[in-house]
Design a protein around this motif. Structure first.
Motif, mmCIF file in Angstrom:
data_model
loop_
_atom_site.group_PDB
_atom_site.id
_atom_site.type_symbol
_atom_site.label_atom_id
_atom_site.label_comp_id
_atom_site.label_asym_id
_atom_site.label_seq_id
_atom_site.Cartn_x
_atom_site.Cartn_y
_atom_site.Cartn_z
ATOM 1 N N ILE A 3 0.832 -1.194 0.000
ATOM 2 C CA ILE A 3 0.000 0.000 0.000
ATOM 3 C C ILE A 3 0.876 1.258 0.000
ATOM 4 N N ILE A 4 1.957 1.243 0.753
ATOM 5 C CA ILE A 4 2.868 2.385 0.798
ATOM 6 C C ILE A 4 3.497 2.611 -0.572
ATOM 7 N N TYR A 5 3.929 1.544 -1.227
ATOM 8 C CA TYR A 5 4.499 1.675 -2.565
ATOM 9 C C TYR A 5 3.486 2.240 -3.550
ATOM 10 N N LEU A 6 2.245 1.800 -3.458
ATOM 11 C CA LEU A 6 1.214 2.308 -4.347
ATOM 12 C C LEU A 6 0.927 3.789 -4.094
ATOM 13 N N ILE A 7 0.902 4.175 -2.829
ATOM 14 C CA ILE A 7 0.658 5.578 -2.498
ATOM 15 C C ILE A 7 1.797 6.457 -3.009
ATOM 16 N N VAL A 8 3.037 6.006 -2.820
ATOM 17 C CA VAL A 8 4.187 6.764 -3.312
ATOM 18 C C VAL A 8 4.165 6.864 -4.827
#
Length: 117
Positions: A3-8
């Motif tokens: 999820i963090i990678y997608l948000i970034v």
């Protein structure tokens, strides 16, 4: 973690696209001589818009900035003194101060600290 990678990735994509769109839309295509000249109440400027700058003042400011940064590098030396060997702590501190003094002597020898000429 995914999820963090997608948000970034989404944030970078949005900001990059906004920057590209704004740079494409804001291009100035017409370069007019009157628009590029300085404006003083509708009259042509009497003097140059650029003021002379003292190079010696700039050199003194750079020297001050260098020594100021070096002092901020010396400050943590006092905080780590209880956690290190006294010999290595004193050797590194004295070596750093010696480098500072050699730099100061070199600037003094070259005449960069002479304000009046």
């Amino acid at each position: 973690m995914l999820i963090i990678y997608l948000i970034v990735l989404m944030t970078l994509t949005i900001t990059t696209s906004i920057m590209l769109i704004s740079s494409i839309l804001s291009k100035k295509t017409v370069l007019d001589r009157e628009k590029m000249s300085p404006f003083e109440c509708g009259f042509d400027p009497k003097t140059s818009a650029r003021l002379p700058f003292s190079l010696r003042f700039f050199l003194i400011a750079v020297i001050f900035l260098i020594f100021d940064v070096e002092i901020t590098l010396l400050l943590p030396l006092a905080n780590v003194s209880p956690f290190t060997n006294i010999f290595s702590w004193s050797f590194s501190g004295l070596f750093f101060i010696l480098i500072l003094l050699l730099g100061l002597y070199f600037e003094w020898y070259k005449g960069a600290l002479e304000w009046s000429n």
